[in-house]
Design a protein around this motif. Structure first.
Motif, mmCIF file in Angstrom:
data_model
loop_
_atom_site.group_PDB
_atom_site.id
_atom_site.type_symbol
_atom_site.label_atom_id
_atom_site.label_comp_id
_atom_site.label_asym_id
_atom_site.label_seq_id
_atom_site.Cartn_x
_atom_site.Cartn_y
_atom_site.Cartn_z
ATOM 1 N N HIS A 20 -21.772 -51.873 3.075
ATOM 2 C CA HIS A 20 -21.946 -52.669 4.284
ATOM 3 C C HIS A 20 -22.734 -53.956 4.116
ATOM 4 N N VAL A 21 -23.251 -54.229 2.934
ATOM 5 C CA VAL A 21 -24.010 -55.449 2.710
ATOM 6 C C VAL A 21 -23.073 -56.656 2.862
ATOM 7 N N ASP A 22 -23.610 -57.780 3.335
ATOM 8 C CA ASP A 22 -22.800 -58.973 3.552
ATOM 9 C C ASP A 22 -22.680 -59.770 2.249
ATOM 10 N N LEU A 23 -22.155 -59.094 1.244
ATOM 11 C CA LEU A 23 -22.035 -59.625 -0.107
ATOM 12 C C LEU A 23 -20.958 -58.816 -0.811
ATOM 13 N N TYR A 32 -12.402 -55.220 -18.179
ATOM 14 C CA TYR A 32 -12.238 -55.871 -16.872
ATOM 15 C C TYR A 32 -11.529 -54.973 -15.864
ATOM 16 N N THR A 33 -11.641 -53.661 -16.075
ATOM 17 C CA THR A 33 -11.129 -52.694 -15.112
ATOM 18 C C THR A 33 -12.115 -52.616 -13.954
ATOM 19 N N ILE A 34 -11.594 -52.604 -12.744
ATOM 20 C CA ILE A 34 -12.419 -52.547 -11.532
ATOM 21 C C ILE A 34 -12.827 -51.101 -11.269
ATOM 22 N N HIS A 35 -14.149 -50.880 -11.106
ATOM 23 C CA HIS A 35 -14.686 -49.544 -10.825
ATOM 24 C C HIS A 35 -15.297 -49.430 -9.435
ATOM 25 N N VAL A 36 -15.778 -50.536 -8.893
ATOM 26 C CA VAL A 36 -16.349 -50.556 -7.539
ATOM 27 C C VAL A 36 -15.808 -51.785 -6.824
ATOM 28 N N TRP A 37 -15.449 -51.589 -5.565
ATOM 29 C CA TRP A 37 -14.901 -52.648 -4.712
ATOM 30 C C TRP A 37 -15.441 -52.363 -3.327
ATOM 31 N N ASN A 38 -16.444 -53.103 -2.894
ATOM 32 C CA ASN A 38 -17.131 -52.716 -1.657
ATOM 33 C C ASN A 38 -16.432 -53.227 -0.393
ATOM 34 N N GLY A 39 -16.989 -52.840 0.739
ATOM 35 C CA GLY A 39 -16.412 -53.163 2.038
ATOM 36 C C GLY A 39 -16.251 -54.650 2.292
ATOM 37 N N PHE A 40 -17.194 -55.470 1.846
ATOM 38 C CA PHE A 40 -17.092 -56.926 1.989
ATOM 39 C C PHE A 40 -15.801 -57.417 1.332
ATOM 40 N N MET A 41 -15.521 -56.921 0.127
ATOM 41 C CA MET A 41 -14.319 -57.355 -0.586
ATOM 42 C C MET A 41 -13.058 -56.846 0.103
#
Length: 148
Positions: A20-23, A32-41
């Motif tokens: 939920h952070v605005d970042l 370069y495999t994606i492991h985390v993709w947060n709500g902002f993204m």
């Protein structure tokens, strides 16, 4: 020392903050495999976590110049230092829509991006995390126009 329930609660808070952070927060490994993709993204890119996790950054965003990005990330992995991408040099890393009503003069989100090393307990850097900041208001204030 914290009890197990308190440690679990703090872990839950950390996960909630990351989402939920605005970042934008993205974790990549050395391939370069994606492991985390947060709500902002999710919100700004329109790409859901299940669509990107497990894929490479360049599969999901083929418009990112691979050689350039690898060169920018090399010091992060090899030296354990930060690397920076600022909107004045390159308006964005991820072409995201601008969703802030005050700055609708821009057709995309200007971004400042920091590439941060993630050091393992053994002292190696096998992952990095990108912190993606919306710099659109700053860019507009400085007279940048985004009509692309």
């Amino acid at each position: 020392m914290l009890s197990l329930p308190a440690e679990f609660e703090q872990f839950h808070w950390m996960v909630d903050m990351v989402q939920h952070v605005d970042l934008g927060l993205i974790v990549l490994d050395r391939e370069y495999t994606i492991h985390v993709w947060n709500g902002f993204m999710v919100h700004h890119s329109g790409k859901q976590s299940h669509e990107v996790i497990g894929k490479t950054l360049f599969e999901v965003f083929p418009e990112i110049p691979k050689e350039w990005f690898v060169a920018k990330s090399r010091p992060v992995f090899n030296l354990g230092c930060r690397s920076f991408l600022i909107w004045r040099q390159r308006p964005y890393l991820f072409k995201c829509r601008n969703v802030r009503p005050i700055t609708q003069q821009a057709s995309f989100m200007y971004q400042n991006v920091t590439l941060n090393p993630m050091t393992s307990p053994k002292g190696t850097v096998d992952y990095l995390f990108l912190a993606v900041e919306d710099a659109t208001a700053e860019a507009i204030a400085e007279g940048a126009t985004a009509n692309n």
